[in-house]
Design a protein around this motif. Structure first.
Motif, mmCIF file in Angstrom:
data_model
loop_
_atom_site.group_PDB
_atom_site.id
_atom_site.type_symbol
_atom_site.label_atom_id
_atom_site.label_comp_id
_atom_site.label_asym_id
_atom_site.label_seq_id
_atom_site.Cartn_x
_atom_site.Cartn_y
_atom_site.Cartn_z
ATOM 1 N N ALA A 11 -23.487 35.245 -21.070
ATOM 2 C CA ALA A 11 -24.045 33.925 -20.780
ATOM 3 C C ALA A 11 -23.467 32.875 -21.721
ATOM 4 O O ALA A 11 -23.171 31.754 -21.306
ATOM 5 N N ALA A 15 -21.192 29.551 -20.720
ATOM 6 C CA ALA A 15 -21.681 28.216 -21.070
ATOM 7 C C ALA A 15 -20.720 27.448 -21.969
ATOM 8 O O ALA A 15 -20.739 26.221 -21.994
ATOM 9 N N LYS A 18 -18.664 24.584 -20.535
ATOM 10 C CA LYS A 18 -19.568 23.535 -20.049
ATOM 11 C C LYS A 18 -20.097 22.703 -21.213
ATOM 12 O O LYS A 18 -20.155 21.477 -21.142
ATOM 13 N N ASP A 83 -23.198 19.980 -10.198
ATOM 14 C CA ASP A 83 -23.160 21.324 -9.637
ATOM 15 C C ASP A 83 -24.325 22.084 -10.282
ATOM 16 O O ASP A 83 -24.277 22.412 -11.466
ATOM 17 N N LEU A 84 -25.357 22.322 -9.521
ATOM 18 C CA LEU A 84 -26.575 22.916 -10.074
ATOM 19 C C LEU A 84 -26.354 24.322 -10.622
ATOM 20 O O LEU A 84 -27.038 24.727 -11.566
ATOM 21 N N GLY A 85 -25.392 25.051 -10.079
ATOM 22 C CA GLY A 85 -25.086 26.372 -10.618
ATOM 23 C C GLY A 85 -24.597 26.273 -12.058
ATOM 24 O O GLY A 85 -25.007 27.048 -12.928
ATOM 25 N N VAL A 87 -25.227 23.801 -14.128
ATOM 26 C CA VAL A 87 -26.338 23.311 -14.948
ATOM 27 C C VAL A 87 -27.275 24.468 -15.306
ATOM 28 O O VAL A 87 -27.759 24.555 -16.440
ATOM 29 N N ARG A 88 -27.479 25.378 -14.376
ATOM 30 C CA ARG A 88 -28.352 26.535 -14.664
ATOM 31 C C ARG A 88 -27.764 27.427 -15.761
ATOM 32 O O ARG A 88 -28.501 27.973 -16.583
ATOM 33 N N VAL A 89 -26.448 27.568 -15.765
ATOM 34 C CA VAL A 89 -25.800 28.342 -16.840
ATOM 35 C C VAL A 89 -26.102 27.696 -18.187
ATOM 36 O O VAL A 89 -26.431 28.370 -19.168
ATOM 37 N N GLN A 91 -28.685 25.755 -18.888
ATOM 38 C CA GLN A 91 -30.120 25.917 -19.172
ATOM 39 C C GLN A 91 -30.404 27.272 -19.812
ATOM 40 O O GLN A 91 -31.166 27.352 -20.777
ATOM 41 N N ARG A 92 -29.793 28.314 -19.294
ATOM 42 C CA ARG A 92 -30.016 29.651 -19.852
ATOM 43 C C ARG A 92 -29.506 29.744 -21.277
ATOM 44 O O ARG A 92 -30.160 30.312 -22.153
#
Length: 99
Positions: A11, A15, A18, A83-85, A87-89, A91-92
């Motif tokens: 993870a 990230a 990003k 790209d919400l995918g 953004v989720r990376v 967030q984790r």
């Protein structure tokens, strides 16, 4: 037991590009603006941030290559949204920092 499990390390690797892309104030501002208003034209960012259109295009390219921004073409205009995918990376990864 190790501090980080294998899935946690993966993870972080996902990230990293990003987080690096958001390290510039204009790119962070673009991402925040897209979070508030998706479907924004690149020409709008030049006015908002007071930079040239080529500079905006370069910043959007970095965000797109990092998997944080996606595009939609309508005629000659290109509209950008988060790209919400991606953004989720983020967030984790950030959630792991707070844990």
């Amino acid at each position: 037991m190790s501090i980080l499990e294998n899935r946690d390390i993966v993870a972080q690797v996902d990230a990293s590009p990003k987080l690096k892309a958001l390290g510039h104030p204009v790119r962070l501002g673009i991402a925040l603006r897209l979070a508030a208003e998706g479907g924004t034209c690149a020409c709008d960012f030049a006015e908002i941030f007071g930079i040239s259109q080529p500079a905006v295009s370069q910043h959007l390219k970095v965000l797109r290559e990092a998997g944080l921004v996606k595009t939609r073409r309508e005629g000659t205009q290109i509209y950008y949204s988060l790209d919400l995918g991606g953004v989720r990376v983020l967030q984790r990864a950030v959630a792991q920092l707070a844990a």
